[in-house]
Write a protein that holds these residues in place. Structure first.
Motif, PDB file in Angstrom:
ATOM      1  N   VAL A 201       0.868  -1.165   0.000  1.00  0.00           N
ATOM      2  CA  VAL A 201       0.000   0.000   0.000  1.00  0.00           C
ATOM      3  C   VAL A 201       0.913   1.224   0.000  1.00  0.00           C
ATOM      4  CG1 VAL A 201      -1.699   1.325   1.313  1.00  0.00           C
ATOM      5  CG2 VAL A 201      -1.876  -1.179   1.191  1.00  0.00           C
ATOM      6  N   THR A 202       0.713   2.128  -0.934  1.00  0.00           N
ATOM      7  CA  THR A 202       1.569   3.302  -1.062  1.00  0.00           C
ATOM      8  C   THR A 202       0.909   4.499  -0.394  1.00  0.00           C
ATOM      9  OG1 THR A 202       0.639   3.773  -3.254  1.00  0.00           O
ATOM     10  CG2 THR A 202       2.664   2.469  -3.162  1.00  0.00           C
ATOM     11  N   ALA A 203       1.657   5.169   0.475  1.00  0.00           N
ATOM     12  CA  ALA A 203       1.102   6.287   1.238  1.00  0.00           C
ATOM     13  C   ALA A 203       2.026   7.488   1.107  1.00  0.00           C
ATOM     14  CB  ALA A 203       0.935   5.902   2.698  1.00  0.00           C
ATOM     15  N   SER A 204       1.530   8.550   0.494  1.00  0.00           N
ATOM     16  CA  SER A 204       2.294   9.792   0.344  1.00  0.00           C
ATOM     17  C   SER A 204       2.064  10.691   1.546  1.00  0.00           C
ATOM     18  CB  SER A 204       1.867  10.528  -0.921  1.00  0.00           C
ATOM     19  OG  SER A 204       2.360   9.907  -2.077  1.00  0.00           O
ATOM     20  N   LEU A 205       3.135  11.226   2.126  1.00  0.00           N
ATOM     21  CA  LEU A 205       2.986  12.200   3.194  1.00  0.00           C
ATOM     22  C   LEU A 205       2.864  13.585   2.565  1.00  0.00           C
ATOM     23  CD1 LEU A 205       4.021   9.751   4.903  1.00  0.00           C
ATOM     24  CD2 LEU A 205       5.087  11.449   6.395  1.00  0.00           C
ATOM     25  N   ALA A 206       1.680  14.165   2.664  1.00  0.00           N
ATOM     26  CA  ALA A 206       1.406  15.452   2.025  1.00  0.00           C
ATOM     27  C   ALA A 206       0.169  16.073   2.650  1.00  0.00           C
ATOM     28  CB  ALA A 206       1.207  15.276   0.519  1.00  0.00           C
ATOM     29  N   LEU A 207       0.023  17.373   2.431  1.00  0.00           N
ATOM     30  CA  LEU A 207      -1.153  18.100   2.908  1.00  0.00           C
ATOM     31  C   LEU A 207      -2.118  18.282   1.751  1.00  0.00           C
ATOM     32  CD1 LEU A 207       0.637  20.871   5.025  1.00  0.00           C
ATOM     33  CD2 LEU A 207      -0.489  18.800   5.877  1.00  0.00           C
ATOM     34  N   THR A 208      -3.177  17.508   1.738  1.00  0.00           N
ATOM     35  CA  THR A 208      -4.223  17.654   0.731  1.00  0.00           C
ATOM     36  C   THR A 208      -5.577  17.613   1.429  1.00  0.00           C
ATOM     37  OG1 THR A 208      -4.420  15.269   0.329  1.00  0.00           O
ATOM     38  CG2 THR A 208      -2.794  16.475  -0.991  1.00  0.00           C
ATOM     39  N   ASP A 209      -6.588  18.040   0.712  1.00  0.00           N
ATOM     40  CA  ASP A 209      -7.926  18.079   1.309  1.00  0.00           C
ATOM     41  C   ASP A 209      -8.445  16.693   1.664  1.00  0.00           C
ATOM     42  OD1 ASP A 209      -7.931  20.822   1.052  1.00  0.00           O
ATOM     43  OD2 ASP A 209      -9.020  20.818  -0.864  1.00  0.00           O
ATOM     44  N   ASP A 210      -7.972  15.675   0.937  1.00  0.00           N
ATOM     45  CA  ASP A 210      -8.476  14.325   1.193  1.00  0.00           C
ATOM     46  C   ASP A 210      -7.501  13.468   1.992  1.00  0.00           C
ATOM     47  OD1 ASP A 210      -6.568  14.118  -0.756  1.00  0.00           O
ATOM     48  OD2 ASP A 210      -7.681  12.708  -2.015  1.00  0.00           O
ATOM     49  N   SER A 211      -6.487  14.103   2.602  1.00  0.00           N
ATOM     50  CA  SER A 211      -5.514  13.328   3.373  1.00  0.00           C
ATOM     51  C   SER A 211      -6.133  12.817   4.664  1.00  0.00           C
ATOM     52  CB  SER A 211      -4.293  14.183   3.687  1.00  0.00           C
ATOM     53  OG  SER A 211      -4.655  15.300   4.490  1.00  0.00           O
ATOM     54  N   ILE A 212      -5.589  11.690   5.139  1.00  0.00           N
ATOM     55  CA  ILE A 212      -6.026  11.138   6.415  1.00  0.00           C
ATOM     56  C   ILE A 212      -4.935  11.388   7.453  1.00  0.00           C
ATOM     57  CG2 ILE A 212      -7.415   9.364   5.294  1.00  0.00           C
ATOM     58  CD1 ILE A 212      -5.213   7.332   6.088  1.00  0.00           C
ATOM     59  N   SER A 213      -5.316  11.399   8.718  1.00  0.00           N
ATOM     60  CA  SER A 213      -4.347  11.601   9.775  1.00  0.00           C
ATOM     61  C   SER A 213      -3.450  10.378   9.914  1.00  0.00           C
ATOM     62  CB  SER A 213      -5.069  11.864  11.100  1.00  0.00           C
ATOM     63  OG  SER A 213      -4.159  11.820  12.182  1.00  0.00           O
ATOM     64  N   LEU A 214      -2.203  10.608  10.266  1.00  0.00           N
ATOM     65  CA  LEU A 214      -1.285   9.501  10.539  1.00  0.00           C
ATOM     66  C   LEU A 214      -1.835   8.612  11.647  1.00  0.00           C
ATOM     67  CD1 LEU A 214       1.489   8.125  10.119  1.00  0.00           C
ATOM     68  CD2 LEU A 214       2.433   9.772  11.751  1.00  0.00           C
ATOM     69  N   ASP A 215      -2.574   9.191  12.576  1.00  0.00           N
ATOM     70  CA  ASP A 215      -3.188   8.397  13.644  1.00  0.00           C
ATOM     71  C   ASP A 215      -4.120   7.331  13.074  1.00  0.00           C
ATOM     72  OD1 ASP A 215      -1.906   9.857  15.630  1.00  0.00           O
ATOM     73  OD2 ASP A 215      -3.555  11.309  15.797  1.00  0.00           O
ATOM     74  N   VAL A 216      -4.863   7.681  12.038  1.00  0.00           N
ATOM     75  CA  VAL A 216      -5.795   6.732  11.419  1.00  0.00           C
ATOM     76  C   VAL A 216      -5.031   5.584  10.778  1.00  0.00           C
ATOM     77  CG1 VAL A 216      -7.550   6.440   9.614  1.00  0.00           C
ATOM     78  CG2 VAL A 216      -7.550   8.506  11.051  1.00  0.00           C
ATOM     79  N   LEU A 217      -3.967   5.920  10.048  1.00  0.00           N
ATOM     80  CA  LEU A 217      -3.157   4.883   9.411  1.00  0.00           C
ATOM     81  C   LEU A 217      -2.489   3.999  10.459  1.00  0.00           C
ATOM     82  CD1 LEU A 217      -1.848   3.637   6.870  1.00  0.00           C
ATOM     83  CD2 LEU A 217      -0.029   5.360   7.080  1.00  0.00           C
ATOM     84  N   ALA A 218      -1.965   4.603  11.513  1.00  0.00           N
ATOM     85  CA  ALA A 218      -1.261   3.843  12.545  1.00  0.00           C
ATOM     86  C   ALA A 218      -2.196   2.913  13.312  1.00  0.00           C
ATOM     87  CB  ALA A 218      -0.564   4.795  13.507  1.00  0.00           C
ATOM     88  N   ALA A 219      -3.472   3.274  13.398  1.00  0.00           N
ATOM     89  CA  ALA A 219      -4.424   2.436  14.125  1.00  0.00           C
ATOM     90  C   ALA A 219      -4.729   1.142  13.397  1.00  0.00           C
ATOM     91  CB  ALA A 219      -5.718   3.220  14.362  1.00  0.00           C
ATOM     92  N   ASN A 220      -4.590   1.145  12.081  1.00  0.00           N
ATOM     93  CA  ASN A 220      -4.881  -0.063  11.300  1.00  0.00           C
ATOM     94  C   ASN A 220      -3.966  -0.114  10.076  1.00  0.00           C
ATOM     95  OD1 ASN A 220      -6.186  -2.441  10.499  1.00  0.00           O
ATOM     96  ND2 ASN A 220      -7.727  -1.316   9.321  1.00  0.00           N
ATOM     97  N   PRO A 221      -2.681  -0.281  10.287  1.00  0.00           N
ATOM     98  CA  PRO A 221      -1.743  -0.232   9.165  1.00  0.00           C
ATOM     99  C   PRO A 221      -1.830  -1.491   8.311  1.00  0.00           C
ATOM    100  CG  PRO A 221      -0.581  -0.832  11.161  1.00  0.00           C
ATOM    101  CD  PRO A 221      -1.997  -0.511  11.569  1.00  0.00           C
TER     102      PRO A 221
END
Length: 279
Positions: A201-221
């Motif tokens: 799963v590819t995850a770009s670290l960026a500020l966009t309107d549809d970005s999710i919080s890192l907390d969300v990704l970390a909760a269910n990576p």
């Protein structure tokens, strides 16, 4: 073990010291040919980690007091009959050669290992970093150190990214560039498709309107995750962001909207680490 051949040096103009005096990082990389170039390892710590990872020296330059340390490092290597020239010079001569006080031990001209295919580097990997077009050598070295510290399995660098084996990158990483397997992914960003085909799963670290919080990704990576980081200022390419499976932002306070890329890497790597892979 490789056999050190001690050779005294009394002048910074000694022609044997060309690797240390006359060549830039780019010239070192292509001195023989791109697949057999050189890089410079600075400090006994960096040299020790390079040797332990299987890299081999073309020559070593040091002060007399560091000779016993070098001999111990070489004695720990697998047995072979390679002779390593060891140029021994007093501190004033070393400073004239390098332009700075060599207080951390040795410098070594190291043979650059051949680049491995992406598929080989990613075999068995679960956490991967992709460094996109980060041209600052300090940031590359610091990001590589974070990769080693937080248990990443591999690092991929894009065609325009600075070389992790440039001497400043190696020095800033404290030699951890030798601990994490890495290679270039080219072409890019079409390489996203290759990562996806390998199950990441590819995850770009960026500020966009549809970005999710890192907390969300970390909760269910996901089981296999590739985190993509870009240079400060320009950030990631729009095509990279558009082609990624996820866009992730690091939640921040105090009106801060971004971090140094190495700091962002450390935060993201720690948050998404695989359990039980760190002490």
């Amino acid at each position: 073990m490789p056999r050190p051949e001690l050779q005294p040096v009394t002048s910074p103009d000694d022609e044997r010291l060309t690797d240390y005096v006359s060549l830039t990082d780019v010239e070192l990389r292509s001195k023989l040919e791109p697949s057999k170039g050189l890089y410079i390892a600075e400090s006994s710590t960096v040299l020790g980690r390079a040797l332990a990872s299987g890299h081999r020296p073309r020559s070593v330059l040091l002060a007399p007091r560091w000779v016993p340390d070098l001999e111990r490092m070489l004695a720990a290597l697998p047995s072979d009959d390679v002779v390593v020239p060891v140029y021994v010079a007093d501190e004033p001569v070393l400073e004239a050669i390098t332009g700075f006080h060599v207080h951390r031990g040795a410098l070594a001209a190291m043979h650059r290992p051949p680049a491995l295919p992406v598929e080989t580097v990613l075999a068995g990997a679960r956490r991967v970093a992709v460094l996109e077009d980060i041209v600052d050598h300090t940031n590359v070295g610091a990001a590589m150190r974070a990769c080693a510290a937080f248990g990443l399995d591999a690092v991929l660098i894009t065609p325009r990214c600075a070389d992790p084996l440039y001497r400043r990158s190696v020095r800033v990483s404290m030699g951890t560039v030798f601990q994490v397997p890495w290679t270039r992914i080219d072409p890019w960003p079409s390489g996203l498709d290759l990562l996806r085909s390998l199950g990441f799963v590819t995850a770009s670290l960026a500020l966009t309107d549809d970005s999710i919080s890192l907390d969300v990704l970390a909760a269910n990576p996901p089981d296999k995750l590739a985190l993509i980081l870009g240079a400060e200022g320009d950030g990631l390419k729009p095509s990279t962001i558009a082609g990624s499976d996820l866009v992730v932002r690091i939640p921040m306070a105090g009106g801060v909207d971004s971090l140094n890329v190495a700091s962002a890497a450390a935060v993201a790597f720690w948050a998404t680490r695989v359990p039980d892979t760190m002490g």
